[in-house]
Design a protein around this motif. Structure first.
Motif, PDB file in Angstrom:
ATOM      1  N   UNK A  24       0.835  -1.208   0.000  1.00 25.55           N
ATOM      2  CA  UNK A  24       0.000   0.000   0.000  1.00 25.55           C
ATOM      3  C   UNK A  24       0.868   1.255   0.000  1.00 25.55           C
ATOM      4  N   UNK A  25       2.026   1.172   0.678  1.00 19.14           N
ATOM      5  CA  UNK A  25       2.945   2.317   0.758  1.00 19.14           C
ATOM      6  C   UNK A  25       3.806   2.445  -0.502  1.00 19.14           C
ATOM      7  N   UNK A  26       3.625   1.534  -1.464  1.00 25.67           N
ATOM      8  CA  UNK A  26       4.320   1.655  -2.741  1.00 25.67           C
ATOM      9  C   UNK A  26       5.572   0.809  -2.892  1.00 25.67           C
ATOM     10  N   UNK A  27       5.870  -0.028  -1.903  1.00 29.71           N
ATOM     11  CA  UNK A  27       7.040  -0.908  -2.012  1.00 29.71           C
ATOM     12  C   UNK A  27       6.713  -2.111  -2.895  1.00 29.71           C
ATOM     13  N   UNK A  28       7.718  -2.609  -3.608  1.00 28.40           N
ATOM     14  CA  UNK A  28       7.583  -3.884  -4.319  1.00 28.40           C
ATOM     15  C   UNK A  28       7.722  -4.977  -3.254  1.00 28.40           C
ATOM     16  N   UNK A  29       6.740  -5.858  -3.183  1.00 24.21           N
ATOM     17  CA  UNK A  29       6.714  -6.854  -2.103  1.00 24.21           C
ATOM     18  C   UNK A  29       6.627  -8.272  -2.660  1.00 24.21           C
ATOM     19  N   UNK A  30       7.535  -9.115  -2.194  1.00 25.96           N
ATOM     20  CA  UNK A  30       7.469 -10.549  -2.493  1.00 25.96           C
ATOM     21  C   UNK A  30       6.913 -11.230  -1.249  1.00 25.96           C
ATOM     22  N   UNK A  43      -2.587 -13.990  -0.248  1.00 23.68           N
ATOM     23  CA  UNK A  43      -2.952 -12.960  -1.232  1.00 23.68           C
ATOM     24  C   UNK A  43      -4.468 -12.795  -1.321  1.00 23.68           C
ATOM     25  N   UNK A  44      -5.182 -13.921  -1.162  1.00 25.39           N
ATOM     26  CA  UNK A  44      -6.652 -13.878  -1.146  1.00 25.39           C
ATOM     27  C   UNK A  44      -7.175 -13.062   0.025  1.00 25.39           C
ATOM     28  N   UNK A  45      -6.518 -13.221   1.186  1.00 27.44           N
ATOM     29  CA  UNK A  45      -6.892 -12.442   2.378  1.00 27.44           C
ATOM     30  C   UNK A  45      -6.678 -10.953   2.133  1.00 27.44           C
ATOM     31  N   UNK A  46      -5.541 -10.620   1.512  1.00 26.73           N
ATOM     32  CA  UNK A  46      -5.240  -9.211   1.199  1.00 26.73           C
ATOM     33  C   UNK A  46      -6.308  -8.644   0.269  1.00 26.73           C
ATOM     34  N   UNK A  47      -6.639  -9.406  -0.778  1.00 27.02           N
ATOM     35  CA  UNK A  47      -7.640  -8.949  -1.755  1.00 27.02           C
ATOM     36  C   UNK A  47      -8.994  -8.714  -1.077  1.00 27.02           C
ATOM     37  N   UNK A  48      -9.361  -9.633  -0.174  1.00 26.88           N
ATOM     38  CA  UNK A  48     -10.626  -9.506   0.559  1.00 26.88           C
ATOM     39  C   UNK A  48     -10.627  -8.239   1.429  1.00 26.88           C
ATOM     40  N   UNK A  49      -9.503  -8.016   2.141  1.00 22.36           N
ATOM     41  CA  UNK A  49      -9.380  -6.816   2.990  1.00 22.36           C
ATOM     42  C   UNK A  49      -9.522  -5.533   2.170  1.00 22.36           C
ATOM     43  N   UNK A  50      -8.847  -5.523   1.017  1.00 27.54           N
ATOM     44  CA  UNK A  50      -8.876  -4.331   0.162  1.00 27.54           C
ATOM     45  C   UNK A  50     -10.244  -4.118  -0.473  1.00 27.54           C
ATOM     46  N   UNK A  51     -10.906  -5.222  -0.858  1.00 30.12           N
ATOM     47  CA  UNK A  51     -12.254  -5.122  -1.447  1.00 30.12           C
ATOM     48  C   UNK A  51     -13.222  -4.505  -0.437  1.00 30.12           C
ATOM     49  N   UNK A  52     -13.028  -4.855   0.845  1.00 35.28           N
ATOM     50  CA  UNK A  52     -13.850  -4.270   1.912  1.00 35.28           C
ATOM     51  C   UNK A  52     -13.627  -2.757   1.995  1.00 35.28           C
ATOM     52  N   UNK A  53     -12.348  -2.357   1.805  1.00 33.48           N
ATOM     53  CA  UNK A  53     -12.014  -0.920   1.829  1.00 33.48           C
ATOM     54  C   UNK A  53     -12.675  -0.186   0.663  1.00 33.48           C
ATOM     55  N   UNK A  61     -11.061   1.500  -6.643  1.00 33.80           N
ATOM     56  CA  UNK A  61     -10.736   0.237  -7.311  1.00 33.80           C
ATOM     57  C   UNK A  61      -9.352   0.316  -7.952  1.00 33.80           C
ATOM     58  N   UNK A  62      -9.002   1.514  -8.455  1.00 33.83           N
ATOM     59  CA  UNK A  62      -7.677   1.726  -9.073  1.00 33.83           C
ATOM     60  C   UNK A  62      -6.568   1.517  -8.050  1.00 33.83           C
ATOM     61  N   UNK A  63      -6.795   2.023  -6.830  1.00 34.79           N
ATOM     62  CA  UNK A  63      -5.800   1.860  -5.755  1.00 34.79           C
ATOM     63  C   UNK A  63      -5.655   0.385  -5.395  1.00 34.79           C
ATOM     64  N   UNK A  64      -6.781  -0.334  -5.335  1.00 35.61           N
ATOM     65  CA  UNK A  64      -6.739  -1.771  -5.043  1.00 35.61           C
ATOM     66  C   UNK A  64      -5.876  -2.495  -6.080  1.00 35.61           C
ATOM     67  N   UNK A  65      -6.140  -2.193  -7.361  1.00 34.75           N
ATOM     68  CA  UNK A  65      -5.379  -2.841  -8.436  1.00 34.75           C
ATOM     69  C   UNK A  65      -3.896  -2.503  -8.339  1.00 34.75           C
ATOM     70  N   UNK A  66      -3.602  -1.249  -7.992  1.00 30.13           N
ATOM     71  CA  UNK A  66      -2.208  -0.806  -7.868  1.00 30.13           C
ATOM     72  C   UNK A  66      -1.488  -1.559  -6.741  1.00 30.13           C
ATOM     73  N   UNK A  67      -2.169  -1.724  -5.609  1.00 30.86           N
ATOM     74  CA  UNK A  67      -1.574  -2.445  -4.467  1.00 30.86           C
ATOM     75  C   UNK A  67      -1.286  -3.901  -4.857  1.00 30.86           C
TER      76      UNK A  67
END
Length: 283
Positions: A24-30, A43-53, A61-67
């Protein structure tokens, strides 16, 4: 040194939360774990959390895709060969952490900082398995990571000042509040929290009150957002037991003796929310 790429080891509740806030802060994350399916679950948990946001209109939605575009899945520790920072969030066990850090020391670039999200284990001991103890540090995030502001930053005996400053700066960039803590068993958060939880288990064990009553007293009387027995279920009773044992062994004081009821539940496999049963039963 500018940190651009971060590897998070462990795609469970803590690891996926750490990966989310870093991306979310813009770092490349593995995001790394032992098996691809573990990483996909994280990753599914992250997507679910972000979809709630998105549904609450806190992000677009653009920010979600970017993250999500900042996140890469990995089941191979060799992927640490080109990162600037590793944050290890594996199981709370010294043997496992020592093994991971010894491997990372061989794989990660010489400039890379190796951080552990340990909640109670000595950073100095973890650092000792590497040839770069000055670059090893503790970053203890609170659960749930996306919500909780605190990060305890723990210096090992050899941690360099510039490494501490870099980690403090990153902690602020990901929207958290860094607090410096010295390398003692349990640090500050768990040295105070876990004996309170253990005492609540003793109160239940000795029949002082029901679990509901104990939790209600602490919520209404002490203004805690959740009662200690509910919180123990949320943390995981095996983790609570392990931290109490670490405190007892590290500080040598009988006041840290884990309650027999806590041991009994762990032996029964009643580990809390993650197994569907702890002090309470979960669907």
């Amino acid at each position: 040194m500018e940190i651009k790429k971060i590897m998070v080891i462990g795609a469970g509740q803590m690891g996926s939360g750490i990966a989310q806030v870093c991306a979310t802060a813009g770092y490349e994350v593995i995001l790394n774990d032992l098996k691809v399916e573990f990483v996909e679950r994280g990753l599914g948990t992250i997507q679910k959390n972000l979809a709630r946001q998105v549904s609450k209109e806190r992000i677009t939605q653009e920010k979600l895709d970017d993250i999500l575009n900042h996140l890469t899945a990995s089941a191979d520790l060799q992927d640490a060969s080109n990162v600037d920072l590793v944050i290890e969030a594996a199981v709370e066990n010294m043997d496992i952490k020592a093994k991971i850090f010894a491997q990372l020391d061989e794989i990660a670039p010489a400039h890379a900082i190796l951080a552990s999200n340990t909640s109670s284990l000595p950073i100095t001991e973890i650092a000792a398995v590497t040839k770069r103890p000055e670059k090893v540090i503790g970053m203890h995030f609170m659960n749930p990571v996306p919500v909780m502001k605190l990060v305890e930053i723990i210096r090992g005996l050899a941690t360099a000042d510039e490494v501490y400053q870099e980690i403090e700066s990153i902690t602020k960039k990901i929207g958290k509040v860094p607090v410096e803590v010295n390398d003692f068993p349990g640090f500050v958060a768990n040295r105070i929290l876990l004996p309170m939880i253990n005492e609540a288990v003793y109160a239940l064990y000795e029949g002082v009150a029901t679990k509901e009553a104990i939790d209600e007293v602490m919520k209404l009387g002490m203004n805690h957002p959740m009662g200690p027995l509910t919180l123990a279920d949320f943390i995981g009773l095996d983790t609570c037991l392990y931290i109490m044992e670490t405190l007892q062994e590290g500080l040598g004081d009988d006041k840290y003796r884990p309650c027999p009821l806590l041991r009994k539940y762990v032996k029964a496999g009643w580990l809390g929310k993650k197994t569907g049963r702890g002090f309470y039963v979960y669907e």
